[in-house]
Write a protein that holds these residues in place. Sequence first.
Motif, PDB file in Angstrom:
ATOM      1  N   THR A 210       5.579  -3.283  -3.375  1.00 38.45           N
ATOM      2  CA  THR A 210       4.902  -2.260  -3.946  1.00 38.45           C
ATOM      3  C   THR A 210       3.508  -2.616  -3.464  1.00 38.45           C
ATOM      4  O   THR A 210       2.518  -1.155  -3.356  1.00 38.45           O
ATOM      5  N   ASN A 211       3.257  -3.498  -3.365  1.00 40.64           N
ATOM      6  CA  ASN A 211       1.318  -3.606  -3.005  1.00 40.64           C
ATOM      7  C   ASN A 211       0.874  -3.020  -1.647  1.00 40.64           C
ATOM      8  O   ASN A 211       0.367  -2.685  -1.057  1.00 40.64           O
TER       9      ASN A 211
ATOM     10  N   GLU B 281       2.811  -1.199   0.396  1.00 38.09           N
ATOM     11  CA  GLU B 281       3.208  -0.227   0.277  1.00 38.09           C
ATOM     12  C   GLU B 281       2.047   1.443   0.485  1.00 38.09           C
ATOM     13  O   GLU B 281       2.210   2.638   0.598  1.00 38.09           O
ATOM     14  N   ALA B 282       1.861   0.977  -1.227  1.00 35.66           N
ATOM     15  CA  ALA B 282       1.106   1.383  -1.957  1.00 35.66           C
ATOM     16  C   ALA B 282      -0.564   2.088  -1.053  1.00 35.66           C
ATOM     17  O   ALA B 282      -1.124   2.594  -0.784  1.00 35.66           O
ATOM     18  N   ALA B 283      -0.652   0.555  -0.166  1.00 33.88           N
ATOM     19  CA  ALA B 283      -2.323   0.627   0.565  1.00 33.88           C
ATOM     20  C   ALA B 283      -1.641   0.945   2.338  1.00 33.88           C
ATOM     21  O   ALA B 283      -2.455   1.936   2.413  1.00 33.88           O
TER      22      ALA B 283
ATOM     23  N   ASP C 177       0.308   4.002   1.900  1.00 33.51           N
ATOM     24  CA  ASP C 177       0.295   5.437   1.880  1.00 33.51           C
ATOM     25  C   ASP C 177      -0.973   6.473   0.745  1.00 33.51           C
ATOM     26  O   ASP C 177      -1.633   7.215   1.377  1.00 33.51           O
ATOM     27  N   PHE C 178      -1.623   5.265   0.550  1.00 31.47           N
ATOM     28  CA  PHE C 178      -3.404   5.361   0.006  1.00 31.47           C
ATOM     29  C   PHE C 178      -4.325   4.711   0.487  1.00 31.47           C
ATOM     30  O   PHE C 178      -4.295   3.690  -0.013  1.00 31.47           O
TER      31      PHE C 178
ATOM     32  N   ASP D 259      -5.923   2.696  -1.957  1.00 30.91           N
ATOM     33  CA  ASP D 259      -5.641   1.522  -2.409  1.00 30.91           C
ATOM     34  C   ASP D 259      -5.331   0.440  -1.651  1.00 30.91           C
ATOM     35  O   ASP D 259      -4.233  -0.392  -1.841  1.00 30.91           O
TER      36      ASP D 259
END
Length: 444
Positions: A168-169, A171-173, A175-176, A179
């Motif tokens: 989660t961490n 893939e957040a980095a 996509d965004f 982050d």
Amino acid sequence: MIRAKATIAAIATGASPGAIGVVRISGPESAAIVRAIGGKLPPPRYASLQTFRAADGTRIDHGLVLYFPGPASYTGEDMAEFHAHGGLIVLSRLLEAIYTAGAAPAAPGEFSARAFCNRKIDLLQAEAIADLISLSTDRALAAANAAIRGDFSTHIRNLSAALIAIRTNIEAAIDFAEDAISATGADNLYREVLHVRDAISALLVSGRQGALLMRGANVVIVGQPNTGKSTLLNRLAGEDRAIVSPQAGTTRDVLQVDINFDGLLLTVHDTAGIRVAIDEIEREGVRRAHAALSQADVIVYVADRNDSEPDSLDIAPTAKLIRVRNKIDLIGESPSIRRMSDGYEVHLSARTGAGLDLLREAIQKIAGLQGEVISPFLARERHLEALRTALRALDFADSNAFTEVLELTAEKLRQAQVALEELVGEYSNEDLLGNIFAHFCIGK
């Protein structure tokens, strides 16, 4: 394989005649079939004494009926069991009447497959249930019951959840941009990956123990003629299973004995003495000895006290070696054991039994099953390979490699997660499920 709308039936007890035989049914027509065969539907989970009759009213037997309405049943469907006398003709006639009343023959493992599909059990629990039928030692029984309780499944799900959190961490980095992972954050995530990797490594070690508990260990006793191999086999077995003679070359074939060895099933092979054979029969015995060595988990090389080291042997790559220096009673030596670079050396007397406890200790240590260690599951090769796959996916050299290409890191984390979840059946293809359940008993 799984016919969700069909009612299935099978004999759930063994193929040999017995005092009691059980016929099991599962599916939407279970209640109707109970009424057709026994005349009435008993209260849920209460045994009812009834007369079993065929469709034409012919009496088959008199016995107990139990009814388990779904979802509170093994399969999650409506189920019933007929407990009759265990004669094969009785059970065959009862099963025939059940088929006439609307059931279809169950495929191997279909009851457990339905339990899996209805989320009553996961795939690891289903396999442990199948293993329970063929176990032969107390340790294996304890491991199977732990797996049925869900102990191993809980380990796997916790590790999978940890990987999901890390993904989660990452893939957040990806996509965004806001982050993006800081250096400190990357180090923390990498430490979490190491924690998961270490836990999987520990499970793999435990799994290898579970594999031994499941299939047992092949122990091959080998050595030159007349060194006491057959006497040692008899000592381990606790009875005279091999012919013992002062004449060299008495053993011409491979003698196999199964021994329950402190909770581990040992299949011990006594082999012909390794030497230049003097006739065709002995040559064949020596050839079979070498063939047994190639399949060994543990090799016990028996030598007289002053014999040389083992000659070149066809040893399996994973086999462990125990050198036994026998006949210490002839020179007044005390029993002893010492660790070697490739195994153990034990000094003992097979004739008197002195030092036999040290040999047992060496076998336990070399098999990785010393003491009260119990694997949380009876490992199959499928389980071990899934754990190895997960480890390979998490094989990041350091924290820099972990964050170098985040897309690749996310994919490796996903691969590890999928490998773990295949164990419990979260990701499963039909071929895998069909192969697993096809090896179950018909009534299971």
